[in-house]
Design a protein around this motif. Structure first.
Motif, PDB file in Angstrom:
ATOM      1  N   ALA A 107       0.832  -1.210   0.000  1.00  0.00           N
ATOM      2  CA  ALA A 107       0.000   0.000   0.000  1.00  0.00           C
ATOM      3  C   ALA A 107       0.865   1.256   0.000  1.00  0.00           C
ATOM      4  O   ALA A 107       0.583   2.218  -0.728  1.00  0.00           O
ATOM      5  CB  ALA A 107      -0.930  -0.008   1.215  1.00  0.00           C
ATOM      6  N   ALA A 108       1.946   1.267   0.767  1.00  0.00           N
ATOM      7  CA  ALA A 108       2.840   2.429   0.816  1.00  0.00           C
ATOM      8  C   ALA A 108       3.499   2.642  -0.542  1.00  0.00           C
ATOM      9  O   ALA A 108       3.600   3.776  -1.026  1.00  0.00           O
ATOM     10  CB  ALA A 108       3.895   2.239   1.902  1.00  0.00           C
ATOM     11  N   TYR A 144       2.332   1.754  -3.477  1.00  0.00           N
ATOM     12  CA  TYR A 144       1.294   2.216  -4.401  1.00  0.00           C
ATOM     13  C   TYR A 144       0.992   3.699  -4.195  1.00  0.00           C
ATOM     14  O   TYR A 144       0.838   4.447  -5.158  1.00  0.00           O
ATOM     15  CB  TYR A 144       0.018   1.383  -4.229  1.00  0.00           C
ATOM     16  CG  TYR A 144      -1.066   1.789  -5.196  1.00  0.00           C
ATOM     17  CD1 TYR A 144      -1.039   1.365  -6.514  1.00  0.00           C
ATOM     18  CD2 TYR A 144      -2.115   2.616  -4.796  1.00  0.00           C
ATOM     19  CE1 TYR A 144      -2.010   1.751  -7.411  1.00  0.00           C
ATOM     20  CE2 TYR A 144      -3.093   3.003  -5.683  1.00  0.00           C
ATOM     21  CZ  TYR A 144      -3.044   2.564  -6.998  1.00  0.00           C
ATOM     22  OH  TYR A 144      -4.013   2.947  -7.884  1.00  0.00           O
ATOM     23  N   ILE A 145       0.955   4.134  -2.957  1.00  0.00           N
ATOM     24  CA  ILE A 145       0.623   5.531  -2.657  1.00  0.00           C
ATOM     25  C   ILE A 145       1.762   6.470  -3.032  1.00  0.00           C
ATOM     26  O   ILE A 145       1.542   7.534  -3.613  1.00  0.00           O
ATOM     27  CB  ILE A 145       0.249   5.682  -1.163  1.00  0.00           C
ATOM     28  CG1 ILE A 145      -1.089   5.000  -0.901  1.00  0.00           C
ATOM     29  CG2 ILE A 145       0.186   7.151  -0.757  1.00  0.00           C
ATOM     30  CD1 ILE A 145      -1.441   4.863   0.567  1.00  0.00           C
ATOM     31  N   PHE A 146       3.000   6.088  -2.736  1.00  0.00           N
ATOM     32  CA  PHE A 146       4.120   7.017  -2.887  1.00  0.00           C
ATOM     33  C   PHE A 146       4.843   6.948  -4.232  1.00  0.00           C
ATOM     34  O   PHE A 146       5.600   7.847  -4.570  1.00  0.00           O
ATOM     35  CB  PHE A 146       5.121   6.832  -1.742  1.00  0.00           C
ATOM     36  CG  PHE A 146       4.543   7.246  -0.431  1.00  0.00           C
ATOM     37  CD1 PHE A 146       4.252   8.577  -0.174  1.00  0.00           C
ATOM     38  CD2 PHE A 146       4.253   6.310   0.548  1.00  0.00           C
ATOM     39  CE1 PHE A 146       3.694   8.973   1.035  1.00  0.00           C
ATOM     40  CE2 PHE A 146       3.703   6.685   1.761  1.00  0.00           C
ATOM     41  CZ  PHE A 146       3.420   8.026   2.000  1.00  0.00           C
ATOM     42  N   HIS A 205       2.084   7.332 -10.460  1.00  0.00           N
ATOM     43  CA  HIS A 205       1.457   6.575 -11.540  1.00  0.00           C
ATOM     44  C   HIS A 205       0.293   7.390 -12.067  1.00  0.00           C
ATOM     45  O   HIS A 205      -0.227   8.263 -11.379  1.00  0.00           O
ATOM     46  CB  HIS A 205       1.013   5.184 -11.071  1.00  0.00           C
ATOM     47  CG  HIS A 205       0.067   5.206  -9.910  1.00  0.00           C
ATOM     48  ND1 HIS A 205       0.511   5.351  -8.612  1.00  0.00           N
ATOM     49  CD2 HIS A 205      -1.279   5.121  -9.843  1.00  0.00           C
ATOM     50  CE1 HIS A 205      -0.547   5.341  -7.806  1.00  0.00           C
ATOM     51  NE2 HIS A 205      -1.637   5.219  -8.524  1.00  0.00           N
TER      52      HIS A 205
END
Length: 178
Positions: free
Chosen positions: A22-23, A25-27, A30
């Motif tokens: 999750a980290a 994907y967030i940081f 994209h």
């Protein structure tokens, strides 16, 4: 008791991995927008390369003039040979429907050059009228092509674009020597 620790450890490990994913994907940047695919292929400026090729090539280099801005140049190159024969000009574009089209020119032997740049296309029946000139049609599994052989140079307009788009590109070509 030993079985419970193993299951508990596995669940904790999965939770840690989930937090890491999750980290990331967030940081990590994209782009999920509809324009991401269109912008994935970069547009290149061709002016310098066209001028350079026109000075270096032993034949008049053909480049499009007056195409709508919906045509985007994606690659450009001129490769000279040491002996002055077989120099190759390439200009790759995307047409308004995002189909690939390219202008390929060389003073190398025509048959091998045509086979190479059309990825093995073969001569098809009929010709394509482009202005007052006739171009030979080639059809292949991957690329279609319009081919014009002239003394000292072979010009090929090839790609995944339909013949009508290839003819539009061929009509816009202006051959000049720098």
């Amino acid at each position: 008791m030993r079985g419970r620790q193993t299951v508990r450890d596995m669940v904790l490990s999965l939770a840690v991995i989930g937090v890491l994913v999750a980290a990331i994907y967030i940081f990590i940047p994209h782009d999920d927008s509809g324009t991401a695919e269109k912008n994935a292929v970069q547009t290149v400026d061709t002016r310098v390369e066209i001028a350079t090729a026109r000075r270096a090539a032993p034949y008049p280099v053909a480049a499009p003039e007056g195409l709508p801005k919906t045509w985007r140049a994606t690659s450009v190159s001129y490769r000279a040979t040491e002996d002055g024969k077989g120099g190759a000009w390439h200009l790759g574009l995307l047409d308004p429907e995002e189909q690939y089209a390219a202008v390929e020119q060389s003073d190398a032997p025509a048959e091998k050059f045509i086979q190479d740049v059309t990825l093995g296309a073969t001569r098809a029946k009929g010709e394509q009228a482009v202005g007052s000139k006739k171009w030979d049609r080639y059809k292949g599994e991957k690329y279609n092509a319009l081919v014009r052989e002239e003394p000292g140079v072979t010009t090929v307009v090839t790609g995944t674009a339909p013949y009508g788009r290839l003819a539009e590109l061929a009509a816009a070509l202006v051959a000049k020597k720098g």
